[in-house]
Write a protein that holds these residues in place. Structure first.
Motif, short mmCIF file in Angstrom:
data_model
loop_
_atom_site.label_atom_id
_atom_site.label_comp_id
_atom_site.label_asym_id
_atom_site.label_seq_id
_atom_site.Cartn_x
_atom_site.Cartn_y
_atom_site.Cartn_z
N TYR A 75 2.15 7.53 11.56
CA TYR A 75 1.92 7.72 10.13
C TYR A 75 0.43 7.63 9.81
CZ TYR A 75 6.92 6.94 9.69
OH TYR A 75 8.28 7.04 9.80
N ASN A 76 0.02 8.36 8.78
CA ASN A 76 -1.33 8.28 8.26
C ASN A 76 -1.50 6.94 7.58
OD1 ASN A 76 -3.50 8.43 6.28
ND2 ASN A 76 -3.52 10.63 6.62
N ILE A 135 0.85 -1.19 0.00
CA ILE A 135 0.00 0.00 0.00
C ILE A 135 0.88 1.24 0.00
CG2 ILE A 135 -1.76 1.30 1.27
CD1 ILE A 135 -2.73 -1.44 2.35
N TRP A 136 1.87 1.26 0.90
CA TRP A 136 2.84 2.35 0.92
C TRP A 136 4.10 1.92 1.67
CZ3 TRP A 136 3.90 3.43 5.92
CH2 TRP A 136 2.88 3.42 6.86
N SER A 137 5.14 2.73 1.50
CA SER A 137 6.42 2.56 2.17
C SER A 137 6.91 3.95 2.57
CB SER A 137 7.41 1.88 1.21
OG SER A 137 8.70 1.84 1.76
N SER A 138 7.39 4.10 3.80
CA SER A 138 7.89 5.40 4.27
C SER A 138 9.19 5.19 5.04
CB SER A 138 6.87 6.07 5.20
OG SER A 138 5.76 6.51 4.49
N LYS A 177 -3.61 5.91 5.46
CA LYS A 177 -4.05 5.95 4.07
C LYS A 177 -2.92 6.18 3.08
CE LYS A 177 -8.63 7.29 5.24
NZ LYS A 177 -9.85 7.85 5.01
N ASN A 178 -1.93 7.01 3.45
CA ASN A 178 -0.90 7.37 2.48
C ASN A 178 0.54 7.24 2.98
OD1 ASN A 178 -0.65 9.60 4.18
ND2 ASN A 178 -1.89 10.90 2.85
N GLY A 179 0.73 6.90 4.24
CA GLY A 179 2.08 6.73 4.78
C GLY A 179 2.78 8.02 5.14
N ASN A 180 2.08 9.14 5.08
CA ASN A 180 2.69 10.42 5.46
C ASN A 180 2.89 10.47 6.97
OD1 ASN A 180 2.67 11.31 2.82
ND2 ASN A 180 0.81 12.52 3.06
#
Length: 125
Positions: A78-79, A46-49, A81-84
């Motif tokens: 982290y959020n 889904i995402w990577s941060s 939904k988006n990894g922010n």
């Protein structure tokens, strides 16, 4: 399935801590300093941060947040939904800390954290 049949398998590099599972999401921390979120149904990324350091405990995940503690004393949120990165704080860590530190626990909009210096902390997210 109750047969033991493999549903999916994915190479995601060495993990720094055990992954966490909640609400169809898998939260993990790679040894390369990345937080990752995958679907439990097929392992899709889904995402990577980026993390501030290596994870010292399994991350926690719920429908809103991904929370992870790192060796440099940061607790990062982290959020989902988006990894922010929403925010983080630094809590001093002892000079010696072992991998396998306690994992965060999420209760809705609150996280409970066991810290390396012996403190237990609850924070509103």
């Amino acid at each position: 399935p109750d047969s033991g049949q493999m549903i999916w398998q994915k190479q995601i590099a060495p993990l720094e801590a055990m992954p966490s599972l909640n609400n169809g999401l898998i939260a993990a921390a790679r040894r390369n300093g990345k937080a990752i979120l995958l679907t439990s149904s097929d392992g899709s990324l889904i995402w990577s941060s980026d993390l501030s350091g290596l994870a010292i405990a399994s991350p926690a995940v719920n429908s809103f947040f991904f929370v992870v503690k790192t060796i440099d004393g940061h607790v990062s949120i982290y959020n989902i939904k988006n990894g922010n990165l929403l925010w983080s704080f630094n809590h001093p860590t002892p000079s010696f800390i072992e991998s396998g530190d306690s994992s965060p626990v999420l209760l809705g909009q609150r996280a409970v954290l066991g810290l390396g210096d012996g403190h237990l902390m609850a924070v509103d997210l």
